[in-house]
Write an enzyme that holds these catalytic residues in place. Structure first.
Site, PDB file in Angstrom:
ATOM      1  N   GLU A 154      39.243   8.440  16.085  1.00  0.00           N
ATOM      2  CA  GLU A 154      40.418   8.859  16.082  1.00  0.00           C
ATOM      3  C   GLU A 154      41.407   8.666  15.178  1.00  0.00           C
ATOM      4  O   GLU A 154      42.600   8.017  15.478  1.00  0.00           O
ATOM      5  CB  GLU A 154      41.287   8.568  17.553  1.00  0.00           C
ATOM      6  CG  GLU A 154      40.171   9.085  18.534  1.00  0.00           C
ATOM      7  CD  GLU A 154      40.964   9.102  20.027  1.00  0.00           C
ATOM      8  OE1 GLU A 154      42.058   8.723  20.128  1.00  0.00           O
ATOM      9  OE2 GLU A 154      40.215   9.791  20.863  1.00  0.00           O
ATOM     10  N   GLU A 163      33.331  11.428  22.898  1.00  0.00           N
ATOM     11  CA  GLU A 163      34.415  11.072  24.153  1.00  0.00           C
ATOM     12  C   GLU A 163      34.806  12.025  25.162  1.00  0.00           C
ATOM     13  O   GLU A 163      34.944  13.030  24.331  1.00  0.00           O
ATOM     14  CB  GLU A 163      35.410  10.119  23.754  1.00  0.00           C
ATOM     15  CG  GLU A 163      35.401   8.702  23.223  1.00  0.00           C
ATOM     16  CD  GLU A 163      36.734   8.035  22.825  1.00  0.00           C
ATOM     17  OE1 GLU A 163      37.603   8.242  23.460  1.00  0.00           O
ATOM     18  OE2 GLU A 163      36.490   7.305  22.080  1.00  0.00           O
TER      19      GLU A 163
HETATM   20  C1  BGP Z   1      40.645   7.559  23.253  1.00  0.00           C
HETATM   21  C2  BGP Z   1      40.131   6.341  22.418  1.00  0.00           C
HETATM   22  C3  BGP Z   1      39.400   5.503  23.291  1.00  0.00           C
HETATM   23  C4  BGP Z   1      39.808   5.326  24.843  1.00  0.00           C
HETATM   24  C5  BGP Z   1      40.109   6.692  25.407  1.00  0.00           C
HETATM   25  C6  BGP Z   1      40.924   6.632  26.591  1.00  0.00           C
HETATM   26  O1  BGP Z   1      41.925   8.008  22.771  1.00  0.00           O
HETATM   27  O2  BGP Z   1      39.137   6.631  21.377  1.00  0.00           O
HETATM   28  O3  BGP Z   1      39.590   4.003  22.912  1.00  0.00           O
HETATM   29  O4  BGP Z   1      40.233   4.182  25.300  1.00  0.00           O
HETATM   30  O5  BGP Z   1      40.922   7.443  24.539  1.00  0.00           O
HETATM   31  O6  BGP Z   1      42.227   6.532  26.433  1.00  0.00           O
HETATM   32  P1  BGP Z   1      43.120   5.228  27.291  1.00  0.00           P
HETATM   33  O7  BGP Z   1      42.152   4.239  27.237  1.00  0.00           O
HETATM   34  O8  BGP Z   1      44.409   5.375  26.872  1.00  0.00           O
HETATM   35  O9  BGP Z   1      43.138   5.724  28.709  1.00  0.00           O
END
Ligand code: BGP
Length: 473
Positions: free
Chosen positions: A165, A370
């Site tokens: 990201e 993801e």
């Molecule tokens: C993405 C990231 C992750 C992760 C996920 C969920 O942006 O790559 O590291 O954590 O989102 O986001 P959050 O943890 O803010 O709910």
């Protein structure tokens, strides 16, 4: 397009799930690991620190065995740069190398393909002290680290992801705890996009190095891509959506794939007197990157309407916030979408929209790195976690992958977030994503025992049937 008959998932489809080092491992200063920016950041109030997390560092065997029980074909995890190189450059920490060797070998024991993210939001703190990505040397730092990874793990790791990201590092760095701004910065936009440029060059050089050192491996980027819709068919709203699509999404993929700046982004940077400076050889390096596939994280879409010139960027905005930027676009709440308990819109059809658009722009195979639902889960007295909301979210998104495959999109795999409960980027332990429940609370570490959620059993069936049976009975 309505399809009468759906194409099956490819036979070698990589079903698995994801984590990242700083959110799952714990042992944050153990066995020689140096601190990363995540270990020295100010932890958001009311959320856990990152010292123990899910304690995957000490439980990895048990965790990988549970993944194997689900039938995982892949496990996407990240390597902590400062566990390998405690100071970011120079001396190698053998215990760090040993840990990832053990983790990789444990995966391979169960025929689980390791998909390794090289950098997931955790710059070594000592490199931050030296100026982090604002320094041009950061390109060399990253390459030194990349070489160590390829040398030590390249005999077994066939899939590599460069920077997780990068678009979120650039757009919402402070929320994630990653942005270093040098004193005397007068033009923040220019500074941020100069850092972004260094990351782009570092990524391109790392992809070239991977191809040189590991001809059989595949490497790609892993941005957070979610299509931006126009709020209406008003032509000015279409322009606003194009603007935000360019700034949020296409900049990162045009660069990774074609090695050029998206023209709308460049125009935006010119407008802000924020064009990055190219160093010697950057242009050529960017053109020589060539990913083998596109990894991408998808949570939801965004919607944009014409800017009225007054929007101010919310400094607390996160990865999926509907914000806006004066003269560029105004964030718009899409009335057709529901939201998660944590306020992120849910848009499974938007997943298909996004995949179709990406494939028609880049024509490269795509790997979902993801996707998932952050929710409050409850452990019942008899050790169960009933999470039908998560199953529903995943079901609906997997259906859209199959529709995209039927649309002719080349999909390599699905690795939702997250394999196991871990700490969120800024909303703590209570925002859970995993198939495996970890018995701990925000501040009470409890037993750290692992429990199988209902989604665990459901996903096991999905994988076993190669996505044919998505039902939840
Ligand atoms: C993405 C990231 C992750 C992760 C996920 C969920 O942006 O790559 O590291 O954590 O989102 O986001 P959050 O943890 O803010 O709910």
């Amino acid at each position: 397009m309505l399809h009468k008959k759906l194409k099956p998932f490819p036979k070698d489809f990589l079903w698995g799930a994801s984590t990242s080092a700083y959110q799952v491992e714990g042992a944050n200063l153990e066995d020689g690991k140096g601190p990363s920016c995540q270990d020295v950041k100010v932890i958001p109030e009311g959320t856990s620190d990152l010292k123990i997390c899910a304690d995957h560092y000490h439980h990895y065997k048990e965790d990988v065995a549970l993944m194997a029980e689900m039938g995982f074909k892949s496990y996407r995890f990240s390597i902590s740069w400062s566990r390998i190189l405690p100071k970011g450059i120079g001396e190698i920490n053998q215990k760090g190398i040993d840990f990832y060797n053990n983790l990789i070998n444990e995966c391979l024991k169960y025929q689980i393909e390791p998909i390794v993210t090289m950098f997931h939001f955790d710059m070594p703190a000592l490199l931050d002290k030296k100026g982090s990505w604002s320094k041009r040397e950061s390109i060399d730092w990253f390459l030194e680290y990349a070489r160590v990874l390829f040398e030590n793990f390249g005999d077994r790791v066939k899939y590599w992801l460069t920077i997780n990201e990068q678009n979120m590092l650039t757009l919402v760095g402070p929320t994630i705890g990653t942005l270093i701004v040098p004193e005397n910065t007068t033009n923040l936009t220019k500074e941020i996009y100069q850092q972004n440029h260094h990351q782009l060059v570092a990524q391109a050089k790392a992809m070239a190095l991977c191809h040189e050192m590991l001809p059989d491996a595949k490497i790609g980027p892993a941005p957070n891509i979610g299509l931006v819709y126009p709020a209406s068919c008003k032509p000015e709203d279409i322009l606003a959506a194009q603007n935000y699509n360019a700034i949020r999404n296409w900049l990162y993929l045009d660069m990774a794939v074609y090695g050029v700046y998206n023209n709308l982004v460049w125009a935006y940077l010119e407008e802000h007197d924020a064009c990055p400076e190219f160093g010697e050889g950057d242009e050529e390096a960017l053109k020589n990157g060539h990913p083998d596939f596109i990894g991408f994280n998808y949570y939801t879409t965004s919607t944009a309407e014409e800017s009225d010139g007054t929007e101010e960027i919310d400094p607390g905005a996160d990865q999926q916030s509907d914000r806006g930027e004066a003269g560029v676009y105004k964030g718009y709440h899409n009335p057709h979408l529901m939201k998660t308990e944590f306020g992120w819109e849910i848009d499974p059809v938007g997943f298909r929209n996004t995949m179709r658009e990406m494939y028609s722009r880049y024509h490269l195979p795509m790997l979902v790195t993801e996707n998932g639902l952050g929710a409050y889960d409850t452990l019942t007295d008899d050790g169960k976690i009933h999470d039908p909301y998560r199953i529903k979210y995943l079901q609906e998104h997997i259906k859209q992958i199959q529709l995209s495959i039927t649309d002719g999109v080349e999909m390599m795999g699905y690795n939702p977030w997250s394999a196991i409960d871990l700490i969120s980027t800024h909303e703590g332990m209570k925002k859970r994503y995993g198939f495996i429940y970890v018995d701990r609370d925000e501040f009470d570490l409890k037993t750290l025992k692992r429990y199988r959620k209902d989604s665990f059993y459901w996903y096991k069936k999905v994988i076993k049937t190669n996505g044919e049976d998505l039902t939840n009975d």
